[in-house]
Design an enzyme around this catalytic site. Structure first.
Site, PDB file in Angstrom:
ATOM      1  CB  CYS A 116      42.014  27.362  46.464  1.00  0.00           C
ATOM      2  SG  CYS A 116      40.867  27.381  45.340  1.00  0.00           S
ATOM      3  CG  HIS A 255      45.256  28.891  45.320  1.00  0.00           C
ATOM      4  ND1 HIS A 255      45.332  27.962  44.387  1.00  0.00           N
ATOM      5  CD2 HIS A 255      44.300  29.580  45.224  1.00  0.00           C
ATOM      6  CE1 HIS A 255      44.207  27.881  43.723  1.00  0.00           C
ATOM      7  NE2 HIS A 255      43.549  28.974  44.055  1.00  0.00           N
ATOM      8  CG  ASN A 286      42.256  28.406  40.843  1.00  0.00           C
ATOM      9  OD1 ASN A 286      42.504  27.453  41.327  1.00  0.00           O
ATOM     10  ND2 ASN A 286      41.513  29.499  41.101  1.00  0.00           N
TER      11      ASN A 286
HETATM   12  O1  UT7 Z   1      40.787  30.089  43.800  1.00  0.00           O
HETATM   13  C1  UT7 Z   1      40.378  30.827  44.739  1.00  0.00           C
HETATM   14  C2  UT7 Z   1      39.377  31.700  44.633  1.00  0.00           C
HETATM   15  N1  UT7 Z   1      39.273  32.512  43.629  1.00  0.00           N
HETATM   16  C3  UT7 Z   1      39.689  33.605  43.550  1.00  0.00           C
HETATM   17  O2  UT7 Z   1      40.388  34.217  44.530  1.00  0.00           O
HETATM   18  C4  UT7 Z   1      39.486  34.554  42.369  1.00  0.00           C
HETATM   19  C5  UT7 Z   1      39.654  36.051  42.434  1.00  0.00           C
HETATM   20  N2  UT7 Z   1      39.099  36.771  41.457  1.00  0.00           N
HETATM   21  C6  UT7 Z   1      39.667  37.018  40.224  1.00  0.00           C
HETATM   22  O3  UT7 Z   1      40.652  36.368  39.906  1.00  0.00           O
HETATM   23  C7  UT7 Z   1      39.043  37.974  39.261  1.00  0.00           C
HETATM   24  O4  UT7 Z   1      37.950  38.574  39.921  1.00  0.00           O
HETATM   25  C8  UT7 Z   1      38.330  37.463  37.814  1.00  0.00           C
HETATM   26  C9  UT7 Z   1      39.802  37.273  36.878  1.00  0.00           C
HETATM   27  C10 UT7 Z   1      37.715  36.379  38.446  1.00  0.00           C
HETATM   28  C11 UT7 Z   1      37.744  38.449  37.110  1.00  0.00           C
HETATM   29  O5  UT7 Z   1      38.453  39.708  36.860  1.00  0.00           O
HETATM   30  P1  UT7 Z   1      37.958  41.127  37.519  1.00  0.00           P
HETATM   31  O6  UT7 Z   1      39.153  42.229  36.943  1.00  0.00           O
HETATM   32  O7  UT7 Z   1      37.531  40.894  38.859  1.00  0.00           O
HETATM   33  O8  UT7 Z   1      36.597  41.396  36.476  1.00  0.00           O
HETATM   34  P2  UT7 Z   1      35.262  41.529  36.614  1.00  0.00           P
HETATM   35  O9  UT7 Z   1      34.643  40.445  37.203  1.00  0.00           O
HETATM   36  O10 UT7 Z   1      35.196  42.714  37.364  1.00  0.00           O
HETATM   37  O11 UT7 Z   1      34.705  41.704  35.181  1.00  0.00           O
HETATM   38  C12 UT7 Z   1      35.074  43.032  34.678  1.00  0.00           C
HETATM   39  C13 UT7 Z   1      34.714  42.676  33.213  1.00  0.00           C
HETATM   40  C14 UT7 Z   1      32.935  42.874  32.970  1.00  0.00           C
HETATM   41  O12 UT7 Z   1      32.632  43.349  31.957  1.00  0.00           O
HETATM   42  P3  UT7 Z   1      31.736  44.913  32.405  1.00  0.00           P
HETATM   43  O13 UT7 Z   1      30.641  44.573  33.376  1.00  0.00           O
HETATM   44  O14 UT7 Z   1      32.939  45.825  33.010  1.00  0.00           O
HETATM   45  O15 UT7 Z   1      31.158  45.239  30.905  1.00  0.00           O
HETATM   46  C15 UT7 Z   1      32.991  41.232  32.603  1.00  0.00           C
HETATM   47  O16 UT7 Z   1      31.537  40.977  32.180  1.00  0.00           O
HETATM   48  O17 UT7 Z   1      35.113  42.021  32.389  1.00  0.00           O
HETATM   49  C16 UT7 Z   1      33.918  41.172  31.777  1.00  0.00           C
HETATM   50  N3  UT7 Z   1      34.510  39.691  31.673  1.00  0.00           N
HETATM   51  C17 UT7 Z   1      34.977  39.285  30.540  1.00  0.00           C
HETATM   52  N4  UT7 Z   1      35.517  39.804  29.497  1.00  0.00           N
HETATM   53  C18 UT7 Z   1      36.356  39.053  28.575  1.00  0.00           C
HETATM   54  C19 UT7 Z   1      34.568  38.863  32.561  1.00  0.00           C
HETATM   55  N5  UT7 Z   1      35.012  37.485  32.069  1.00  0.00           N
HETATM   56  C20 UT7 Z   1      35.674  37.823  30.967  1.00  0.00           C
HETATM   57  C21 UT7 Z   1      36.122  37.158  29.947  1.00  0.00           C
HETATM   58  N6  UT7 Z   1      36.305  37.757  28.817  1.00  0.00           N
HETATM   59  N7  UT7 Z   1      36.695  35.785  30.142  1.00  0.00           N
END
Ligand code: UT7
Length: 329
Positions: A116, A255, A286
């Site tokens: 990125c 980004h 992204n």
């Molecule tokens: O491009 C440069 C590098 N990339 C980044 O910098 C990305 C940085 N990270 C993020 O943007 C975020 O961490 C994400 C958008 C990827 C994820 O958001 P989050 O708030 O960190 O969610 P999480 O991974 O902690 O997941 C929370 C919950 C989980 O369920 P439980 O374990 O709490 O029951 C996931 O399984 O959300 C669930 N989950 C979803 N639910 C519905 C994960 N993806 C989804 C989804 N739809 N698409």
């Protein structure tokens, strides 16, 4: 001692594939909801390239657009840098393919693999080549077809990414230009965001395909925390030596990985995210290196950037890598 050459951006361009994939479309593909995607990321839709549309096909359209805005012809360019982690193929490079598609020859062309942060790295590299006097007009293109390496069964990643390309032409300028820049990397955290198979470590095999190892694997949660800190540190590193505070920056072109990361960055910089941070994540998701390139182009097209404005570009991504620069337009 003669004053060092000033290097600026004299043209910008972009290309977005036509096909729009909305959050509602994704609801039919994986266990997710429009509401989850919007509240956790800020994304509403993203573009998906056609099957026969490779990174270089998008790159050439963005490049022609940037050349037009710079009022230059392809033959005026003497250096091509392409930032991509989804090249047409391992080799020849996408930059060589782009050179061929632009109908020019004999000038250097190479890819950089910086995820990125690739567009910011490309701008800084081009700046150095022009500053040294080695080249005059550099074309920097960021082109990504992330849909080709997305696991469409993994809801934690497939809702995030999109395809597109952005470009810039750099040349010597009389006033302003790139005022300061920083680049960085931390290879010890490479496993937080990777595409495991297909390289020399894990060549393609039936097993790697069956195990979906040719797609992006990401520890989103851990990356999120690194992203906020690293982007804020990089912003400080480039603004402080120039005596610039958050409010002195007219617009931040970051980004676009997650709206919440950008809100947190604005908070750390003490600026109003709504006024200072340019966003296009809602429309495109992204797009890795192409995100900041397309954002810069659209900010110019929308008149959000005027002559004399001070712009902060700030990127973070897999590697880990990061890069930031301040440019006076
Ligand atoms: O491009 C440069 C590098 N990339 C980044 O910098 C990305 C940085 N990270 C993020 O943007 C975020 O961490 C994400 C958008 C990827 C994820 O958001 P989050 O708030 O960190 O969610 P999480 O991974 O902690 O997941 C929370 C919950 C989980 O369920 P439980 O374990 O709490 O029951 C996931 O399984 O959300 C669930 N989950 C979803 N639910 C519905 C994960 N993806 C989804 C989804 N739809 N698409």
């Amino acid at each position: 001692m003669p004053e060092a050459r000033k290097v600026g951006i004299i043209g910008v361009g972009k290309y977005l594939p036509q096909h729009v994939l909305t959050n509602y479309d994704l609801e039919k593909m994986v266990d997710t909801t429009n509401e989850w995607i919007i509240t956790r990321t800020g994304i509403k839709e993203r573009r998906i390239a056609a099957e026969n549309e490779a990174a270089s096909d998008m790159a050439v359209k963005a490049a022609r657009n940037a050349l037009e805005s710079a009022k230059l012809k392809p033959e005026d360019i003497d250096l091509i840098i392409v930032a991509t982690i989804t090249p047409d193929m391992f080799f020849p490079s996408t930059a060589c393919q782009l050179q061929f598609k632009l109908g020019i020859t004999n000038i250097p062309a190479f890819d950089i693999s910086v995820a990125c942060s690739g567009f910011v790295y490309g701008l800084v590299l081009a700046e150095q080549f022009i500053k040294s006097g080695m080249y005059r007009n550099a074309l920097v293109v960021a082109a990504e077809k992330l849909s080709s390496v997305t696991d469409w069964q993994d809801r934690s990643t497939c809702v995030l990414f999109g395809d597109g390309a952005g470009a810039a032409v750099l040349a010597q300028v009389n006033k302003g230009g790139i005022l300061n820049s920083t680049l960085g990397a931390d290879g010890s955290k490479g496993d937080l965001l990777q595409l495991p198979a297909g390289g020399s470590k894990m060549p393609a095999s039936i097993r790697t395909v069956e195990n979906r190892l040719h797609t992006i694997k990401m520890e989103g949660n851990i990356l999120f925390r690194h992203a906020v800190k690293i982007m804020a540190d990089a912003a400080r590193k480039v603004t402080e030596p120039l005596g610039l505070k958050g409010d002195d920056i007219d617009i931040i072109i970051p980004h676009q990985a997650n709206l919440r990361i950008l809100d947190a960055l604005a908070l750390r910089m003490g600026v109003d995210p709504k006024k200072k941070v340019y966003l296009n994540i809602e429309k495109y998701g992204n797009m890795s290196a192409a995100s900041s390139a397309v954002a810069l182009c659209e900010a110019v097209e929308e008149g959000r950037i005027k002559k004399g404005d001070k712009i902060l570009m700030d990127a973070f991504g897999g590697g880990l890598t990061w890069g930031a620069l301040v440019i006076e337009w």
